[in-house]
Design a protein around this motif. Structure first.
Motif, mmCIF file in Angstrom:
data_model
loop_
_atom_site.group_PDB
_atom_site.id
_atom_site.type_symbol
_atom_site.label_atom_id
_atom_site.label_comp_id
_atom_site.label_asym_id
_atom_site.label_seq_id
_atom_site.Cartn_x
_atom_site.Cartn_y
_atom_site.Cartn_z
ATOM 1 N N ARG A 139 37.149 34.337 45.306
ATOM 2 C CA ARG A 139 37.428 35.715 45.726
ATOM 3 C C ARG A 139 37.438 36.707 44.568
ATOM 4 O O ARG A 139 36.804 37.787 44.674
ATOM 5 C CB ARG A 139 38.757 35.769 46.490
ATOM 6 C CG ARG A 139 39.094 37.180 46.999
ATOM 7 C CD ARG A 139 40.421 37.225 47.709
ATOM 8 N NE ARG A 139 40.391 36.500 48.977
ATOM 9 C CZ ARG A 139 40.965 35.328 49.177
ATOM 10 N NH1 ARG A 139 41.639 34.720 48.181
ATOM 11 N NH2 ARG A 139 40.880 34.730 50.346
ATOM 12 N N PRO A 140 38.121 36.422 43.447
ATOM 13 C CA PRO A 140 38.144 37.414 42.364
ATOM 14 C C PRO A 140 36.790 37.634 41.694
ATOM 15 O O PRO A 140 36.620 38.616 40.961
ATOM 16 C CB PRO A 140 39.151 36.808 41.354
ATOM 17 C CG PRO A 140 39.910 35.782 42.114
ATOM 18 C CD PRO A 140 38.967 35.250 43.137
ATOM 19 N N ARG A 141 35.855 36.748 41.929
ATOM 20 C CA ARG A 141 34.551 36.840 41.264
ATOM 21 C C ARG A 141 33.497 37.524 42.120
ATOM 22 O O ARG A 141 32.349 37.644 41.711
ATOM 23 C CB ARG A 141 34.083 35.422 40.880
ATOM 24 C CG ARG A 141 35.034 34.676 39.974
ATOM 25 C CD ARG A 141 34.597 33.232 39.795
ATOM 26 N NE ARG A 141 33.268 33.137 39.205
ATOM 27 C CZ ARG A 141 32.512 32.042 39.248
ATOM 28 N NH1 ARG A 141 32.933 30.964 39.896
ATOM 29 N NH2 ARG A 141 31.316 32.036 38.683
ATOM 30 N N GLY A 185 24.675 39.403 33.516
ATOM 31 C CA GLY A 185 24.173 38.302 34.328
ATOM 32 C C GLY A 185 24.706 38.327 35.743
ATOM 33 O O GLY A 185 24.699 37.300 36.437
ATOM 34 N N THR A 186 25.169 39.486 36.188
ATOM 35 C CA THR A 186 25.693 39.620 37.546
ATOM 36 C C THR A 186 24.584 39.383 38.564
ATOM 37 O O THR A 186 23.482 39.917 38.429
ATOM 38 C CB THR A 186 26.280 41.026 37.761
ATOM 39 O OG1 THR A 186 27.285 41.267 36.787
ATOM 40 C CG2 THR A 186 26.874 41.168 39.154
ATOM 41 N N PRO A 246 43.021 41.468 39.585
ATOM 42 C CA PRO A 246 43.554 41.118 38.263
ATOM 43 C C PRO A 246 42.586 41.394 37.122
ATOM 44 O O PRO A 246 42.996 41.751 36.021
ATOM 45 C CB PRO A 246 43.830 39.608 38.381
ATOM 46 C CG PRO A 246 43.983 39.367 39.845
ATOM 47 C CD PRO A 246 43.072 40.330 40.512
ATOM 48 N N GLY A 247 41.277 41.246 37.369
ATOM 49 C CA GLY A 247 40.294 41.463 36.307
ATOM 50 C C GLY A 247 39.723 42.869 36.287
ATOM 51 O O GLY A 247 38.658 43.094 35.704
ATOM 52 N N LYS A 277 35.483 45.766 39.482
ATOM 53 C CA LYS A 277 36.011 44.400 39.598
ATOM 54 C C LYS A 277 35.337 43.447 38.619
ATOM 55 O O LYS A 277 35.797 42.322 38.425
ATOM 56 C CB LYS A 277 35.798 43.921 41.037
ATOM 57 C CG LYS A 277 36.597 42.693 41.430
ATOM 58 C CD LYS A 277 36.426 42.402 42.906
ATOM 59 C CE LYS A 277 37.234 41.187 43.332
ATOM 60 N NZ LYS A 277 37.112 40.903 44.781
ATOM 61 N N ARG A 278 34.235 43.890 38.011
ATOM 62 C CA ARG A 278 33.436 43.056 37.098
ATOM 63 C C ARG A 278 33.062 41.735 37.775
ATOM 64 O O ARG A 278 33.355 40.647 37.260
ATOM 65 C CB ARG A 278 34.188 42.800 35.790
ATOM 66 C CG ARG A 278 34.268 43.995 34.860
ATOM 67 C CD ARG A 278 32.898 44.380 34.363
ATOM 68 N NE ARG A 278 32.957 45.320 33.229
ATOM 69 C CZ ARG A 278 31.875 45.877 32.679
ATOM 70 N NH1 ARG A 278 30.686 45.601 33.160
ATOM 71 N NH2 ARG A 278 31.988 46.703 31.661
ATOM 72 N N PRO A 279 32.403 41.799 38.917
ATOM 73 C CA PRO A 279 32.147 40.569 39.672
ATOM 74 C C PRO A 279 30.993 39.754 39.089
ATOM 75 O O PRO A 279 30.113 40.293 38.400
ATOM 76 C CB PRO A 279 31.774 41.104 41.054
ATOM 77 C CG PRO A 279 31.116 42.422 40.757
ATOM 78 C CD PRO A 279 31.883 42.992 39.591
ATOM 79 N N ASP A 280 30.989 38.481 39.401
ATOM 80 C CA ASP A 280 29.842 37.629 39.101
ATOM 81 C C ASP A 280 28.800 37.727 40.204
ATOM 82 O O ASP A 280 27.611 37.524 39.955
ATOM 83 C CB ASP A 280 30.280 36.170 38.937
ATOM 84 C CG ASP A 280 31.181 35.972 37.731
ATOM 85 O OD1 ASP A 280 30.869 36.534 36.663
ATOM 86 O OD2 ASP A 280 32.207 35.278 37.855
#
Length: 279
Positions: A76-78, A176-177, A103-104, A142-145
């Motif tokens: 979820r956070p990614r 690299g997202t 959190p990130g 969110k800086r997601p992957d």
């Protein structure tokens, strides 16, 4: 070609809303680090795929794997998803909410992307294009992957669209997202994506790497009487008029010889061929 595990795997997924099928035995994989477009008419199933990947919908059948596993507290956070914004909040309150929930969270990144938005304006009063830019800032903050975007360019004017595309391409290149975006506007794809998944009435018509697909297809023009020259060829779609035909054809390593006129298709012509054709 990257050997990394795909960022998103859709495996034999089907889903219905009441009596209406939204997805029907859909399977495809999204390479890690790619910018992949889900393309199709309205109602093709694009949003359903994105909602399943974001953990907002559990398919009736099949599995969706994100970042190596199911959607859970680990993944979820990614994952970033451009979801609905709260209309009663201001722009500044919306960004602070992002910080509290993630959190990130990278507040500076979100502020940079929303730099020219009025901080005290309520989201519900913003023009659609401005809301779309705020939603993109929330997703990227969110800086997601894995970044999932549902029609992110539709409400933007041409200048804002070009800026958004630049941001998305930069995010994919710098971090690299993996970006998965949906659109029904084929013209939005040029220069944006390196992979395309064509959805039609809940079915996957094609899931291809763009450069390889363009190299592996040709548009063929000819007189009506010459159509037999395509016997045995993999014809994706044919359009006819009073004097002749135009066909989208899969080819092997070499273009077949003959008197027909063979041309390289554009990405738009390739996608429209699969949307109009029936494989």
């Amino acid at each position: 070609m990257s050997t990394a595990e795909p960022a998103l795997i859709v495996d034999a997924v089907s889903h219905r809303f009441g009596d209406r099928p939204a997805l029907d035995d859909c399977s495809f994989a999204v390479p890690a680090g790619s910018v992949t477009a889900l393309v199709g008419r309205n109602g093709a199933g694009k949003t359903t795929v994105l909602r399943a990947a974001a953990g907002l919908l559990r398919p009736d059948r099949g599995t969706v794997t994100v970042l190596g596993g199911p959607f859970d507290d680990r993944t979820r956070p990614r994952i970033g998803y451009c979801s609905s914004l709260y209309p009663q909040l201001t722009v500044a309150e919306t960004l602070r909410l992002g910080a509290r929930l993630n959190p990130g969270w990278d507040m500076q990144r979100a502020l940079d992307l929303a730099a020219d938005l009025p901080p005290e304006a309520r989201v519900g009063t913003l023009a659609p294009g401005v809301r779309a830019r705020l939603a993109l800032a929330m997703a990227l903050g969110k800086r997601p992957d894995l970044l999932l975007l549902d029609e992110p360019l539709a409400a933007l004017d041409p200048v804002a669209r070009a800026e958004a595309v630049s941001v998305l391409m930069g995010e994919a290149a710098a971090r690299g997202t993996t970006v998965v975006l949906s659109t029904h506007a084929v013209a939005d794809l040029a220069g944006v994506c390196d992979h395309v998944v064509v959805l039609d009435h809940g079915h996957v018509r094609a899931a291809v790497e763009v450069d390889a697909a363009l190299a592996g297809h040709r548009l063929v023009n000819g007189a009506t009487g010459d159509f037999a020259a395509l016997d045995g060829a993999e014809v994706v779609e044919v359009r006819r008029d009073e004097t002749g035909f135009t066909a989208l054809v899969r080819i092997g390593e070499a273009v077949p010889a003959g008197t027909l006129a063979w041309h390289h298709p554009s990405l738009e012509e390739l996608v429209l061929g699969y949307l109009r054709g029936r494989s």
